[in-house]
Write a protein that holds these residues in place. Structure first.
Motif, PDB file in Angstrom:
ATOM      1  N   TYR A 130       0.593  -1.326  -0.212  1.00 56.69           N
ATOM      2  CA  TYR A 130       0.106  -0.302  -0.161  1.00 56.69           C
ATOM      3  C   TYR A 130       1.429   0.895   0.252  1.00 56.69           C
ATOM      4  CZ  TYR A 130      -3.012  -3.324   1.181  1.00 56.69           C
ATOM      5  OH  TYR A 130      -4.469  -4.457   1.349  1.00 56.69           O
ATOM      6  N   HIS A 131       0.179   2.150  -0.888  1.00 54.56           N
ATOM      7  CA  HIS A 131       1.316   3.321  -0.766  1.00 54.56           C
ATOM      8  C   HIS A 131       1.209   4.277   0.900  1.00 54.56           C
ATOM      9  CE1 HIS A 131       2.171   7.454  -2.668  1.00 54.56           C
ATOM     10  NE2 HIS A 131       2.600   6.920  -3.237  1.00 54.56           N
ATOM     11  N   PRO A 132       2.294   4.899   0.629  1.00 54.17           N
ATOM     12  CA  PRO A 132       2.415   5.104   2.303  1.00 54.17           C
ATOM     13  C   PRO A 132       1.217   6.088   2.558  1.00 54.17           C
ATOM     14  CG  PRO A 132       4.713   5.508   1.519  1.00 54.17           C
ATOM     15  CD  PRO A 132       3.530   4.916   0.187  1.00 54.17           C
ATOM     16  N   LEU A 133       0.734   7.175   1.486  1.00 57.10           N
ATOM     17  CA  LEU A 133      -0.138   7.884   1.823  1.00 57.10           C
ATOM     18  C   LEU A 133      -1.467   7.377   2.244  1.00 57.10           C
ATOM     19  CD1 LEU A 133       1.228  10.584  -1.615  1.00 57.10           C
ATOM     20  CD2 LEU A 133       0.677  10.878   1.124  1.00 57.10           C
ATOM     21  N   PRO A 134      -1.772   6.618   1.252  1.00 59.30           N
ATOM     22  CA  PRO A 134      -3.276   5.920   1.939  1.00 59.30           C
ATOM     23  C   PRO A 134      -2.438   5.384   3.223  1.00 59.30           C
ATOM     24  CG  PRO A 134      -2.720   5.280   0.137  1.00 59.30           C
ATOM     25  CD  PRO A 134      -1.387   6.072   0.380  1.00 59.30           C
ATOM     26  N   VAL A 135      -1.738   5.054   3.511  1.00 57.53           N
ATOM     27  CA  VAL A 135      -1.604   3.664   4.895  1.00 57.53           C
ATOM     28  C   VAL A 135      -1.757   5.676   5.703  1.00 57.53           C
ATOM     29  CG1 VAL A 135       0.124   3.285   6.963  1.00 57.53           C
ATOM     30  CG2 VAL A 135       0.291   2.616   3.913  1.00 57.53           C
ATOM     31  N   ARG A 136      -0.517   6.533   5.549  1.00 60.31           N
ATOM     32  CA  ARG A 136      -1.253   7.776   6.303  1.00 60.31           C
ATOM     33  C   ARG A 136      -2.376   7.982   6.777  1.00 60.31           C
ATOM     34  NH1 ARG A 136       2.642  12.141   7.889  1.00 60.31           N
ATOM     35  NH2 ARG A 136       1.665  13.991   8.743  1.00 60.31           N
ATOM     36  N   MET A 137      -3.054   7.980   5.280  1.00 58.12           N
ATOM     37  CA  MET A 137      -4.599   8.308   5.677  1.00 58.12           C
ATOM     38  C   MET A 137      -6.185   7.673   6.721  1.00 58.12           C
ATOM     39  SD  MET A 137      -7.263   9.265   2.157  1.00 58.12           S
ATOM     40  CE  MET A 137      -5.497  10.179   1.181  1.00 58.12           C
ATOM     41  N   PHE A 138      -5.166   5.987   6.472  1.00 57.95           N
ATOM     42  CA  PHE A 138      -5.910   5.131   7.268  1.00 57.95           C
ATOM     43  C   PHE A 138      -5.178   5.023   8.751  1.00 57.95           C
ATOM     44  CE2 PHE A 138      -4.782   1.307   9.511  1.00 57.95           C
ATOM     45  CZ  PHE A 138      -5.919   0.761  10.219  1.00 57.95           C
ATOM     46  N   LEU A 139      -4.004   6.092   8.971  1.00 59.41           N
ATOM     47  CA  LEU A 139      -3.957   6.254  10.324  1.00 59.41           C
ATOM     48  C   LEU A 139      -4.512   7.205  11.400  1.00 59.41           C
ATOM     49  CD1 LEU A 139      -0.076   5.171  10.366  1.00 59.41           C
ATOM     50  CD2 LEU A 139      -1.645   4.011  11.279  1.00 59.41           C
ATOM     51  N   LEU A 140      -4.926   8.621  10.305  1.00 55.21           N
ATOM     52  CA  LEU A 140      -5.418   9.654  10.304  1.00 55.21           C
ATOM     53  C   LEU A 140      -7.117   9.469  10.538  1.00 55.21           C
ATOM     54  CD1 LEU A 140      -3.167  12.317   8.550  1.00 55.21           C
ATOM     55  CD2 LEU A 140      -3.728  12.108  11.304  1.00 55.21           C
ATOM     56  N   SER A 141      -7.558   8.314   9.885  1.00 55.40           N
ATOM     57  CA  SER A 141      -8.828   8.285  10.257  1.00 55.40           C
ATOM     58  C   SER A 141      -9.754   8.299  11.086  1.00 55.40           C
ATOM     59  CB  SER A 141      -9.402   6.496   9.404  1.00 55.40           C
ATOM     60  OG  SER A 141      -8.697   5.405   9.874  1.00 55.40           O
ATOM     61  N   ASN A 142      -9.205   7.945  12.739  1.00 57.11           N
ATOM     62  CA  ASN A 142     -10.019   7.760  13.606  1.00 57.11           C
ATOM     63  C   ASN A 142      -9.426   8.901  14.515  1.00 57.11           C
ATOM     64  OD1 ASN A 142     -11.644   5.852  12.710  1.00 57.11           O
ATOM     65  ND2 ASN A 142     -11.072   4.694  15.025  1.00 57.11           N
ATOM     66  N   HIS A 143     -10.213   9.621  15.426  1.00 58.85           N
ATOM     67  CA  HIS A 143     -10.030  10.036  16.484  1.00 58.85           C
ATOM     68  C   HIS A 143      -8.331   9.941  16.837  1.00 58.85           C
ATOM     69  CE1 HIS A 143      -9.115  13.049  20.004  1.00 58.85           C
ATOM     70  NE2 HIS A 143      -9.704  13.330  19.098  1.00 58.85           N
ATOM     71  N   TYR A 144      -7.259  11.064  17.436  1.00 60.75           N
ATOM     72  CA  TYR A 144      -5.580  10.011  17.792  1.00 60.75           C
ATOM     73  C   TYR A 144      -6.068   9.205  19.396  1.00 60.75           C
ATOM     74  CZ  TYR A 144      -5.228  13.983  21.397  1.00 60.75           C
ATOM     75  OH  TYR A 144      -5.588  15.131  22.444  1.00 60.75           O
ATOM     76  N   ARG A 145      -7.137   9.790  20.297  1.00 63.22           N
ATOM     77  CA  ARG A 145      -7.563   8.617  21.405  1.00 63.22           C
ATOM     78  C   ARG A 145      -7.771   7.716  21.330  1.00 63.22           C
ATOM     79  NH1 ARG A 145      -9.961  11.255  25.154  1.00 63.22           N
ATOM     80  NH2 ARG A 145     -10.631  14.076  24.108  1.00 63.22           N
ATOM     81  N   THR A 146      -8.391   7.056  20.076  1.00 58.75           N
ATOM     82  CA  THR A 146      -8.993   5.873  20.389  1.00 58.75           C
ATOM     83  C   THR A 146      -8.561   5.037  19.324  1.00 58.75           C
ATOM     84  OG1 THR A 146     -10.222   6.548  18.288  1.00 58.75           O
ATOM     85  CG2 THR A 146     -11.746   7.506  20.004  1.00 58.75           C
ATOM     86  N   PRO A 147      -9.135   4.181  20.013  1.00 56.55           N
ATOM     87  CA  PRO A 147      -7.698   2.315  19.689  1.00 56.55           C
ATOM     88  C   PRO A 147      -8.163   3.034  17.935  1.00 56.55           C
ATOM     89  CG  PRO A 147      -8.262   1.903  21.279  1.00 56.55           C
ATOM     90  CD  PRO A 147      -9.344   3.445  20.749  1.00 56.55           C
ATOM     91  N   LEU A 148      -7.325   2.128  16.716  1.00 54.34           N
ATOM     92  CA  LEU A 148      -7.717   2.220  15.452  1.00 54.34           C
ATOM     93  C   LEU A 148      -7.413   0.689  15.184  1.00 54.34           C
ATOM     94  CD1 LEU A 148      -7.760   3.114  12.697  1.00 54.34           C
ATOM     95  CD2 LEU A 148      -5.006   3.648  13.190  1.00 54.34           C
ATOM     96  N   ASN A 149      -8.981   0.195  14.453  1.00 55.39           N
ATOM     97  CA  ASN A 149      -8.073  -1.504  14.219  1.00 55.39           C
ATOM     98  C   ASN A 149      -7.623  -1.669  12.920  1.00 55.39           C
ATOM     99  OD1 ASN A 149      -8.729  -3.825  15.440  1.00 55.39           O
ATOM    100  ND2 ASN A 149     -10.090  -4.306  13.624  1.00 55.39           N
ATOM    101  N   TYR A 150      -6.375  -2.332  12.702  1.00 57.02           N
ATOM    102  CA  TYR A 150      -5.788  -2.606  11.545  1.00 57.02           C
ATOM    103  C   TYR A 150      -6.909  -3.719  10.228  1.00 57.02           C
ATOM    104  CZ  TYR A 150      -2.673  -3.787   8.158  1.00 57.02           C
ATOM    105  OH  TYR A 150      -1.851  -4.314   6.811  1.00 57.02           O
ATOM    106  N   THR A 151      -7.384  -3.224  10.126  1.00 55.20           N
ATOM    107  CA  THR A 151      -8.217  -3.940   8.619  1.00 55.20           C
ATOM    108  C   THR A 151      -7.557  -3.756   7.975  1.00 55.20           C
ATOM    109  OG1 THR A 151      -9.888  -2.676   8.674  1.00 55.20           O
ATOM    110  CG2 THR A 151      -9.437  -4.719  10.535  1.00 55.20           C
TER     111      THR A 151
END
Length: 561
Positions: free
Chosen positions: A296-317
């Motif tokens: 996966y291109h780094p830009l959508p990976v970064r987009m995914f990492l910012l898809s939730n509020h930073y304080r909430t857990p982020l489930n990798y799928t």
């Protein structure tokens, strides 16, 4: 006008940030007006970093960028732990020098951060370069009566810290020995922790007033933050797993070293989880940044990492990163089309510079609404969720896309040209602050997104070209079952075919899972196509035999009853 509005909104933005110490969202006010000091705990460099490390780096990179956007002068410090028990163990397992190993993985981490589009911090100190700072702080803590030396070790006395537990909310009596570290009967209190560890055989060590050894984990951050930012600074950040014991112990020892010690905001990002479990090296359920960006291109990976509020857990799928990849394609394709559409006017747009220009009311509405949504979200505890998938951002993209066709008829500068350029600049401004504006051309981004899609599909570019040609041939021969199957099979692999006039092109997409009914319909259609083809072949053979005289109708006699 748009620049004036942006500056006005920026000036009026009241930035609110969650403070783990007060457990509330507070208005951010720096200690020194106009300046911000931020220290973020970095990685222990003994292996390649995983996607959980990437989230912490990206979150604080966006905080860094946003503070700069608000016109603060920011000193951002992110450290490396380059000597530690884990580093020594890994080096011994590999038969490598511990400092050589940690240096290698520090450099690998820097490369990963560059790939993810993170700005380099102001300072990236390493523990081994700050031994004097660490020893001086330990000496100060000892002189203040908050630590004790025993057999070459120096331990912090938690009983001397009256506010111990204020950050984590834990009570001292809850800290039972043996849960995190081995029980040490030389400690005055089982919860006491190491400031300095006596040297062990075949381990790196440094001379000190207490004998050769190396620092404990917690003291390094206290010493380096004080060195670069003083004992008083604005933001201390890291993952939520660092609240206890690391940040709690940092707070205690820094306060013991100086009565002036104070951190205004303690900020922590949530974990990245895998099947709802925290992603970590100890559990072995992690994916390295390298493994993820191979597909996966780094830009959508970064987009995914910012898809939730930073304080909430982020489930990798996989499905979420697939969706982020499709969103990225959509954004950068429109911006690429915009760049091409505006190319005949670029020189004149550059000359117009910051001069007031007339833009359409609809364009100004798009810009204003996007600015409002962006400022409202980021100023409210750095809320990046759904920013690039939100309504206002997509309305701006839609405005650009819908007006590119009439733009082709424009030969002279016009309000339409200025309007599209103004909306595109606002879109790029949002992407820049989120770290999603590429440093290379949109065309290159789109090509790289295609390449990653091919890797995931297990195909080469020539394979897709061949299948497109086979589909075109099938359609010409009215074998629609075959053409539909080619299209469906590619869509299942994340390759979407689009018929544009007489040409068929492809783009990456979220893989389309075919249901049983869809497969059945495709099978039936292919069967029908085959039957139709058989009928025409049968008829042709009959006609051919009649024409060539292989069937002599003149001699045929009806059978008598």
């Amino acid at each position: 006008m748009e620049e004036t509005e942006r500056k006005k909104k920026k000036k009026n933005a009241e930035f609110r940030l969650y403070n783990a110490m007060s457990k509330t969202v507070e208005v951010f006010k720096p200690i020194v007006p106009g300046k911000v000091g931020m220290y973020v705990c970095g990685v222990t460099a003994y292996d390649l970093s995983h996607i959980g490390h990437a989230r912490a780096a990206v979150v604080f990179d966006v905080l860094f960028r946003y503070l700069l956007h608000l016109d603060y002068e920011v000193t951002y410090v992110r450290n490396f732990t380059d000597i530690d028990d884990k580093i020594i163990k890994r080096a011994n397992d590999l038969g490598e020098d511990p400092l050589s190993l940690s240096n290698r993985f520090c450099e690998e981490y820097v490369a990963d951060m560059k790939n993810l589009g993170c700005l380099p911090p102001t300072h990236q100190p390493r523990v081994t370069d700050h031994m004097e700072n660490i020893k001086n702080m330990i000496t100060q803590i000892l002189e203040n009566g908050c630590a004790y030396a025993v057999d070459g070790d120096v331990n912090f006395a938690v009983d001397k810290s009256p506010n111990y537990g204020q950050l984590s909310g834990r009570k001292l009596e809850d800290n039972r020995a043996g849960e995190r570290v081995a029980v040490d009967l030389r400690k005055q209190n089982p919860a006491d922790f190491a400031l300095w560890k006596a040297a062990k055989e075949c381990e790196p060590s440094w001379d000190s007033p207490w004998g050769p050894g190396r620092p404990g984990w917690h003291i390094e951050c206290s010493a380096m933050s004080a060195h670069y930012l003083s004992f008083k600074f604005d933001i201390h950040g890291g993952g939520s797993d660092l609240i206890f014991p690391h940040h709690e112990n940092e707070l205690a020892q820094s306060s013991a070293a100086s009565s002036d010690s104070k951190v205004n905001f303690w900020v922590h990002n949530g974990h990245v989880t895998n099947n709802q479990l925290k992603m970590s090296k100890s559990l072995g359920n992690f994916f390295t940044i390298r493994q993820v960006i191979e597909k996966y291109h780094p830009l959508p990976v970064r987009m995914f990492l910012l898809s939730n509020h930073y304080r909430t857990p982020l489930n990798y799928t996989v499905s979420q990163i697939e969706q982020a990849s499709e969103t990225a394609w959509f954004i950068y394709q429109i911006l690429q089309d915009c760049e091409v559409g505006l190319s005949p006017f670029q020189e004149r747009l550059a000359k117009s510079g910051k001069k007031p220009v007339q833009i359409a009311g609809e364009a100004q509405t798009c810009i204003t609404k996007l600015q409002e949504e962006f400022n409202d979200k980021l100023s409210d505890d750095l809320n990046t969720s759904q920013l690039v998938t939100g309504r206002k951002f997509n309305e701006a993209l839609k405005y650009i896309a819908l007006n590119l066709k009439p733009l082709k008829k424009q030969k002279q500068m016009s309000p339409l040209v200025h309007s599209i350029a103004a909306v595109a600049r606002e879109v790029e401004s949002v992407l820049r602050i989120l770290g999603l504006l590429p440093t290379y051309s949109y065309d290159e981004v789109l090509q790289q997104l295609r390449e990653r899609a091919l890797v995931r599909a297990g195909l080469k570019a020539e394979d897709v070209v061949r299948l497109i040609e086979e589909r075109t041939t099938a359609r010409k021969n009215e074998k629609f079952g075959i053409s539909d199957k080619i299209r469906a099979d590619l869509a299942a692999k994340g390759i979407a075919l689009m018929d544009e006039g007489k040409e068929t092109v492809w783009k990456p997409c979220v893989p389309v899972v075919q249901g049983k009914w869809v497969r059945f319909v495709g099978w039936v259609r292919a069967l029908v196509d085959s039957w139709i083809a058989f009928k025409w072949i049968y008829r042709f053979i009959g006609w051919f035999r009649r024409v060539t005289g292989l069937v002599d109708h003149s001699t045929s006699v009806k059978k008598q009853p």
